[in-house]
Design an enzyme around this catalytic site. Structure first.
Site, PDB file in Angstrom:
ATOM      1  N   HIS A   1      -7.289   4.762   1.635  1.00  0.00           N
ATOM      2  CA  HIS A   1      -6.699   4.502   0.313  1.00  0.00           C
ATOM      3  C   HIS A   1      -6.770   5.702  -0.625  1.00  0.00           C
ATOM      4  CE1 HIS A   1      -6.246   0.289   1.402  1.00  0.00           C
ATOM      5  NE2 HIS A   1      -7.386   0.472   2.048  1.00  0.00           N
TER       6      HIS A   1
ATOM      7  N   HIS B   1     -14.833  -0.860   5.620  1.00  0.00           N
ATOM      8  CA  HIS B   1     -13.770  -1.638   6.274  1.00  0.00           C
ATOM      9  C   HIS B   1     -14.257  -2.293   7.579  1.00  0.00           C
ATOM     10  CE1 HIS B   1      -9.849  -2.169   8.437  1.00  0.00           C
ATOM     11  NE2 HIS B   1      -9.494  -2.552   7.216  1.00  0.00           N
TER      12      HIS B   1
ATOM     13  N   ASP C   1     -13.714   7.205   5.266  1.00  0.00           N
ATOM     14  CA  ASP C   1     -12.445   6.579   5.594  1.00  0.00           C
ATOM     15  C   ASP C   1     -11.566   6.710   4.354  1.00  0.00           C
ATOM     16  OD1 ASP C   1     -10.382   4.678   5.631  1.00  0.00           O
ATOM     17  OD2 ASP C   1     -11.481   3.318   6.930  1.00  0.00           O
TER      18      ASP C   1
ATOM     19  N   LYS D   1      -0.283   3.903   4.708  1.00  0.00           N
ATOM     20  CA  LYS D   1      -0.356   3.502   3.295  1.00  0.00           C
ATOM     21  C   LYS D   1       0.419   4.535   2.468  1.00  0.00           C
ATOM     22  CE  LYS D   1      -4.616   1.130   4.462  1.00  0.00           C
ATOM     23  NZ  LYS D   1      -4.131  -0.210   4.776  1.00  0.00           N
TER      24      LYS D   1
ATOM     25  N   ASN E   1       0.828  -1.207   0.000  1.00  0.00           N
ATOM     26  CA  ASN E   1       0.000   0.000   0.000  1.00  0.00           C
ATOM     27  C   ASN E   1       0.864   1.258   0.000  1.00  0.00           C
ATOM     28  OD1 ASN E   1      -2.359  -1.525   0.117  1.00  0.00           O
ATOM     29  ND2 ASN E   1      -2.238  -1.694   2.338  1.00  0.00           N
TER      30      ASN E   1
ATOM     31  N   GLU F   1     -16.106   4.472   2.473  1.00  0.00           N
ATOM     32  CA  GLU F   1     -14.669   4.664   2.227  1.00  0.00           C
ATOM     33  C   GLU F   1     -14.538   5.639   1.047  1.00  0.00           C
ATOM     34  OE1 GLU F   1     -12.266   1.128   1.898  1.00  0.00           O
ATOM     35  OE2 GLU F   1     -13.430   0.084   3.411  1.00  0.00           O
TER      36      GLU F   1
ATOM     37  N   SER G   1     -11.053  -0.241  -0.455  1.00  0.00           N
ATOM     38  CA  SER G   1      -9.777  -0.945  -0.305  1.00  0.00           C
ATOM     39  C   SER G   1      -9.627  -2.168  -1.190  1.00  0.00           C
ATOM     40  CB  SER G   1      -9.575  -1.352   1.150  1.00  0.00           C
ATOM     41  OG  SER G   1     -10.684  -2.098   1.601  1.00  0.00           O
TER      42      SER G   1
HETATM   43  C1  LIG Z   1     -10.174   1.211   4.567  1.00  0.00           C
HETATM   44  C2  LIG Z   1      -9.279   0.965   5.738  1.00  0.00           C
HETATM   45  N1  LIG Z   1      -9.542   1.586   6.897  1.00  0.00           N
HETATM   46  C3  LIG Z   1      -8.777   1.392   7.972  1.00  0.00           C
HETATM   47  C4  LIG Z   1      -7.684   0.568   7.939  1.00  0.00           C
HETATM   48  C5  LIG Z   1      -6.876   0.370   9.168  1.00  0.00           C
HETATM   49  O1  LIG Z   1      -5.787   1.250   9.187  1.00  0.00           O
HETATM   50  P1  LIG Z   1      -4.464   0.845   9.985  1.00  0.00           P
HETATM   51  O2  LIG Z   1      -3.712  -0.094   9.119  1.00  0.00           O
HETATM   52  O3  LIG Z   1      -3.753   2.136  10.227  1.00  0.00           O
HETATM   53  O4  LIG Z   1      -4.932   0.212  11.253  1.00  0.00           O
HETATM   54  C6  LIG Z   1      -7.366  -0.100   6.741  1.00  0.00           C
HETATM   55  C7  LIG Z   1      -6.224  -1.036   6.576  1.00  0.00           C
HETATM   56  O5  LIG Z   1      -5.264  -1.119   7.135  1.00  0.00           O
HETATM   57  C8  LIG Z   1      -8.173   0.119   5.618  1.00  0.00           C
HETATM   58  O6  LIG Z   1      -7.917  -0.506   4.465  1.00  0.00           O
END
Ligand SMILES: Cc1ncc(COP(=O)(O)O)c(C=O)c1O
Length: 388
Positions: free
Chosen positions: A215, A140, A212, A242, A48, A183, A187
């Site tokens: 990405h 997510h 969120d 990421k 990522n 999102e 993702s």
């Molecule tokens: C859409 C999404 N939100 C939140 C997270 C979680 O973030 P973190 O890796 O910082 O815990 C992820 C993946 O890691 C994700 O793909």
């Protein structure tokens, strides 16, 4: 014997070709997207690190400076003595970048999502039955978990289906507190939320919009601001892990919500503040993200090349990002194709249920700014051969 379900469930995972295992990787190159696993080096199409910033010499230097000035560890939770100058300064940088009044840091995106849904859906006055969350089906796991751990009413609308969301909103009491959540870039599919339509609905139904941007941060917008480049988003969450090539996460929102979270979010209050050295280094990441548009341009250029080289019979989901989902369907077949790619020095992890829906196992290809035209040519050539 206790906990016999452990053995049973693991063996079921194996039978369904869904068994998950880690691999131990080393990656050390700034200019190429390579990983080494058991002494073999692969071009990594599963990272990522969208902008190719991991191991950037300026970020590494900022990290060293951060360790020397502030230490590695915050040594306390934020409300005790863990909130330091490095955190304050990063929060201010994010507010300026995204044009937001306020910001709060977390050690991970997962905990930031849990924090927000839990705190909004479990109010102190127990009036949380008057809170409703509307989540895109593909949101997510951390958003879904946070929502279900609260006492709010939850409705999940089909992916990007704003007609169904509208119906849900119409059925709601007009005085309920509504949060629409999605999102920014999805993702596992790589497509983008219907941001303008979601915004329109939040205004019409007096809801808040939560995106969120894990990405999308760094990847979309002229300065990599993510969804905020398209519209004013009420609450933005993004991880640093990421495109920003760091670690931790933030929630950006109005001042009063920040104060509410600071007072009532269990995930914020009862957790050690993120590393101050990482907070310091992350500011350098943001500066690079803002200044180096060529990295975003390169993702677009290489993505176009990749799609143009793939045979027409290959099912790739339409994407607005670095993420290109090559749908295979069957779990075992996805594992087999992933293995063929590995034999040619290309690493693409097969993504299987329950991460994605049954029958939609896929190769989630991520195209990053430090891939080369040669890397893309090889990937398309092997995929074409393996999938015909
Ligand atoms: C859409 C999404 N939100 C939140 C997270 C979680 O973030 P973190 O890796 O910082 O815990 C992820 C993946 O890691 C994700 O793909």
């Amino acid at each position: 014997m206790a906990f016999t379900f452990i053995r049973e469930q693991l063996s079921q995972q194996q039978q369904q070709a869904r068994y998950r295992q880690r691999v131990c990787t080393t990656s050390s190159s700034e200019n190429e997207n390579l990983i080494t696993i058991e002494d073999k080096t692969y071009v990594n199409f599963s990272s990522n690190d969208y902008l190719g910033l991991n191991n950037h010499s300026s970020i590494n230097a900022a990290m060293q400076e951060g360790v020397e000035r502030f230490g590695l560890c915050a040594s306390a939770s934020s409300l005790v003595t863990g909130h330091q100058y490095a955190h304050q300064s990063l929060e201010e940088t994010i507010c300026q970048w995204l044009n937001k009044p306020s910001c709060l840091l977390f050690s991970s995106g997962f905990s930031a999502n849990l924090a927000l849904f839990h705190a909004l859906g479990s109010t102190q006055k127990k009036s949380s039955n008057n809170v409703s969350f509307f989540l895109d089906k593909l949101s997510h796991a951390s958003m879904i978990d946070g929502a279900y751990q609260s006492q709010a009413r939850i409705k999940r609308f089909a992916h990007n289906n704003t007609e169904q969301l509208t119906q849900f909103l119409q059925q709601e009491p007009s005085d309920s507190n509504k949060l629409i959540a999605s999102e920014g870039i999805f993702s596992m599919d790589g497509d983008i939320a219907e941001i303008n339509k979601l915004k329109e609905l939040t205004e019409k139904y007096k809801a808040w919009l939560y995106l969120d941007d894990a990405h999308s941060i760094g990847v979309i917008g002229e300065q990599g601001q993510g969804s905020n480049a398209h519209a004013r988003i009420d609450i933005t969450m993004a991880t640093f892990g990421k495109a920003l090539a760091s670690s931790g996460a933030f929630l950006a929102c109005e001042e009063q919500l920040k104060e509410y979270l600071t007072n009532f979010s269990r995930h914020y209050i009862y957790s050690t503040a993120m590393s101050p050295a990482i907070a310091w280094a992350t500011q350098t990441s943001i500066k690079l993200v803002q200044d180096e548009q060529w990295r975003r341009d390169k993702i677009v250029e290489l993505s176009e090349l990749f799609l143009s080289l793939l045979d027409d019979n290959i099912n790739v989901l339409p994407s607005n990002s670095s993420i290109h989902a090559v749908i295979i369907g069957d779990e075992q077949k996805a594992l087999n194709i992933s293995k063929i790619l590995k034999e040619h020095g290309l690493w693409v992890t097969a993504i299987r249920p329950p991460t994605v829906a049954k029958g939609s196992s896929r190769l989630r290809v991520t195209i990053c700014a430090n891939h080369s035209v040669n890397n893309i040519n090889s990937l398309a050539r092997i995929l074409n051969k393996a999938l015909t």
